[in-house]
Structure formats: C-alpha cells, structure tokens
Design an enzyme around this catalytic site. Structure first.
Site, PDB file in Angstrom:
ATOM      1  N   ASP A   1     -11.220   3.229   4.320  1.00 26.88           N
ATOM      2  CA  ASP A   1     -11.662   1.837   4.262  1.00 26.88           C
ATOM      3  C   ASP A   1     -13.187   1.741   4.187  1.00 26.88           C
ATOM      4  OD1 ASP A   1      -9.850  -0.216   4.097  1.00 26.88           O
ATOM      5  OD2 ASP A   1      -9.384  -0.246   6.238  1.00 26.88           O
TER       6      ASP A   1
ATOM      7  N   GLN B   1      -4.778  -1.144   9.766  1.00 26.05           N
ATOM      8  CA  GLN B   1      -4.716  -2.488   9.190  1.00 26.05           C
ATOM      9  C   GLN B   1      -5.363  -3.508  10.132  1.00 26.05           C
ATOM     10  OE1 GLN B   1      -3.410  -3.275   6.022  1.00 26.05           O
ATOM     11  NE2 GLN B   1      -4.284  -5.289   6.460  1.00 26.05           N
TER      12      GLN B   1
ATOM     13  N   LYS C   1       0.844  -1.202   0.000  1.00 25.88           N
ATOM     14  CA  LYS C   1       0.000   0.000   0.000  1.00 25.88           C
ATOM     15  C   LYS C   1       0.877   1.248   0.000  1.00 25.88           C
ATOM     16  CE  LYS C   1      -3.903  -2.183   2.304  1.00 25.88           C
ATOM     17  NZ  LYS C   1      -4.463  -2.620   3.586  1.00 25.88           N
TER      18      LYS C   1
END
Ligand code: NDP
Length: 296
Positions: free
Chosen positions: A121, A98, A54
């Site tokens: 997200d 994460q 990422k």
C-alpha cells in the site's frame, strides 16, 4: 474542445496483463510465485467488496492470494501478531491491511508494523520517507495509477504545472511527490486554499482527490488541461444511485484536453497497481530485476 477520455478500465487491464506475464516468467525462470496477504478486520460491507475483488484479481494474474478475516473486536496484540507472522512468511511478498480499522485499533501503529518491503500500500512511514527523498520505495497504489495514466498520455510531464486538490496521506501528498519526481511544478490545494478556482486555472494537470461530488466545474479548467478525477462519490439523481467524481464531468470534458471518467478511470487502476506492487516486492525480495513500467 472535447476532451480525450482516458480509459482507466482498459489501461488497468493492460497493467494486469503485464503483471500476469511477469508472474509467468517468475514461475518458469525462478520457480517463484508472488503472494499477497489481505487482512480484513470487521465486517464493513464496502471493505468486504474491495477485499473480494482484490483476491479475485490476484488469483487471475497467477499470484497466491491469502485472506485473513478477523472479528471486529480483535485485539491489537492479535492483529500485530498476525502481521508479524506474515512479515516472516517467505511465501508472502505483499501485505495489505484493509482500512479503515475498527476504532479501538491504532491505525498508524498497525500500518507501521508491516515490513516496509512488503507494504504494497506504500503507507509505512519508511516508504513515505523514501518517496519524499526520491528513493526507491513502495508507492501508494492510487497515485501510482494516476501517474501511469499521465505518463502514458503525455510522455514527459517535465515543466508542467500540476495542481493536486486534497492533501491526504493516501492520495494527495504522495501524488504531489510523484508529480514533483517527474519535474512538474506542483501546488497542493486543500480546504483552506484561497481562490481555489484561480489556483486550478493555472494547471496543465489537475488531480482532484477531495470526496465532494462534482465540485470542480469546467470554468476552473485551463483549456487543454488534463483532469485526473480520483473522487468516488455516491449521489442520488433522478431517483437513481449514481457514482460521480470530484469533477463535473460534462463541463470539464468540454474544456479539458483529457479527462478520466468516474467510474472507469482511476478506480480500476488502483487494484492493478496493487498487483504491480506485489510483483515488484517479490522481485526485490529475491534480488531480481523489477518489471519495467510498473513502478514509479
Ligand atoms: P480525505 O477525506 O482524506 O481528504 C480529502 C482532502 O480534500 C483533504 O485534504 C481536504 O482538505 C480536501 N478538501 C475537502 N474539502 C475541500 C474543498 N472544499 N476544497 C478543497 N479541498 C478540500 O480523502 P482521500 O484522499 O482519502 O480521498 C479523496 C477522494 O478520493 C474520495 O472521494 C475517495 O473516495 C476517493 N478515493 C478513490 C480511490 C480510487 O481508487 N479511485 C482511492 C482512494 C480514495 P483538508 O486537509 O484541509 O481537510
């Protein structure tokens, strides 16, 4: 029939190019640089790989990448304090924590502590509610990537029968909301669904998000249907490690009109959509027009 292979790798490269062009415009026209902060708690090897790639792709499209790596025994208070700091940092437009988090941390509490407008997200309860009521939100990356590929392949999805197998908060449910938003008739199947084969056979669009290797065989697929395979499963075959999806690729591809492969289908789109969400968040934070085609 032999299905068209929907090349997620090539599609994701095009999305990243569009993001990079938008990032350049933000710099030249507004002296802005989108910034994405990724927070990793602990040393889960798979999470470390995701976070690295990422970060690399964020930099490649010209955005700022900030990584915060915290020890596995980090306290909830310390994690929440870091998120608060990032929420208030004007250079940071997207925050990703994460998952999974170590067991002593309350995942829902942490997710909901991210400012909704920076929640790239799309997991914050406010974004879930906005998506569910058809309002502008941050959309979870994996379903957003699936939607982009479906729209690209079909144009309009209006009136199509869609079956989503899986009802998780990160894939199944938001996928169903997005398909409903595009006027599909949507069925969500799960582990208690009766006669799953018959349910899937009705579908013009099948999204498989289960996590069971090759569980959807070709004889469940309506001829000409589109199969979007979200599953990522590691198996051993012929003494080798192999990555397979939730659909049995060969038998499904023989019947379907189009199918995403694993690897090289949905997976690459997920990170591309994270970058797209970050650029969208930066535009919204600064009252600027959003990049076209990169949101739901
Ligand atoms: P979850 O484990 O959270 O959800 C799986 C869903 O599948 C559940 O709703 C479960 O039903 C359902 N299910 C399980 N067994 C069956 C069955 N026999 N028949 C029908 N439904 C069943 O998984 P995720 O949604 O997080 O992920 C799904 C897959 O997608 C995984 O392989 C994951 O690795 C992959 N993935 C891929 C991403 C990408 O970027 N390509 C991103 C995210 C996930 P129930 O609710 O009843 O238990």
């Amino acid at each position: 029939m032999t299905a068209t292979i929907i090349d997620g790798k090539a599609f994701a490269a095009r999305v990243r190019e569009q993001v990079a062009e938008h990032v350049t415009r933000l710099k030249t026209d507004h002296d802005l640089k989108p910034g994405l902060a990724v927070v990793l708690v602990g040393e889960d090897p798979a999470s470390q790989v995701y976070v690295r790639s990422k970060g690399k792709m964020t930099v490649e499209v010209g955005m700022n990448s900030v990584e915060h790596k915290l020890d596995a025994d980090t306290s909830e208070a310390d994690l929440l304090s870091l998120i608060d700091q990032l929420n208030n940092d004007p250079e940071i437009h997207g925050i990703l924590v994460q998952l999974p988090l170590p067991k002593h941390l309350d995942e829902d509490l942490v997710i909901n502590s991210v400012a909704p407008e920076k929640d790239v997200d799309g997991f914050h309860i406010s974004n879930v509610g906005l998506l569910g009521t058809g309002q502008k939100s941050m959309v979870p990356c994996t379903p957003l990537g699936c939607l982009m590929m479906l729209r690209d392949h079909h144009g309009s999805l209006s009136g199509m029968d869609a079956v989503v197998i899986g009802r998780s908060n990160i894939v199944g449910k938001p996928m169903a909301q997005l398909l409903l938003g595009d006027s599909c008739t949507v069925t969500i199947a799960h582990s208690r669904t009766k006669d799953l084969a018959d349910v899937v056979r009705r579908a013009d669009i099948v999204v498989a998000a289960v996590g069971r290797p090759e569980m959807v065989p070709g004889d469940w697929i309506k001829p000409g249907a589109t199969v979007i395979d979200v599953g990522i499963n590691r198996i051993e075959r012929d003494g080798k490690n192999k990555l397979v999806g939730d659909a049995d690729f060969d038998s499904c591809a023989a019947v379907a009109g189009a199918i995403t492969p694993v690897p090289g289908g949905v997976g690459p789109m997920t990170i591309a959509c994270l970058l797209a969400n970050t650029v969208t968040a930066c535009c919204r934070a600064n009252g600027l027009a959003e990049p076209e085609g990169l949101t739901a």
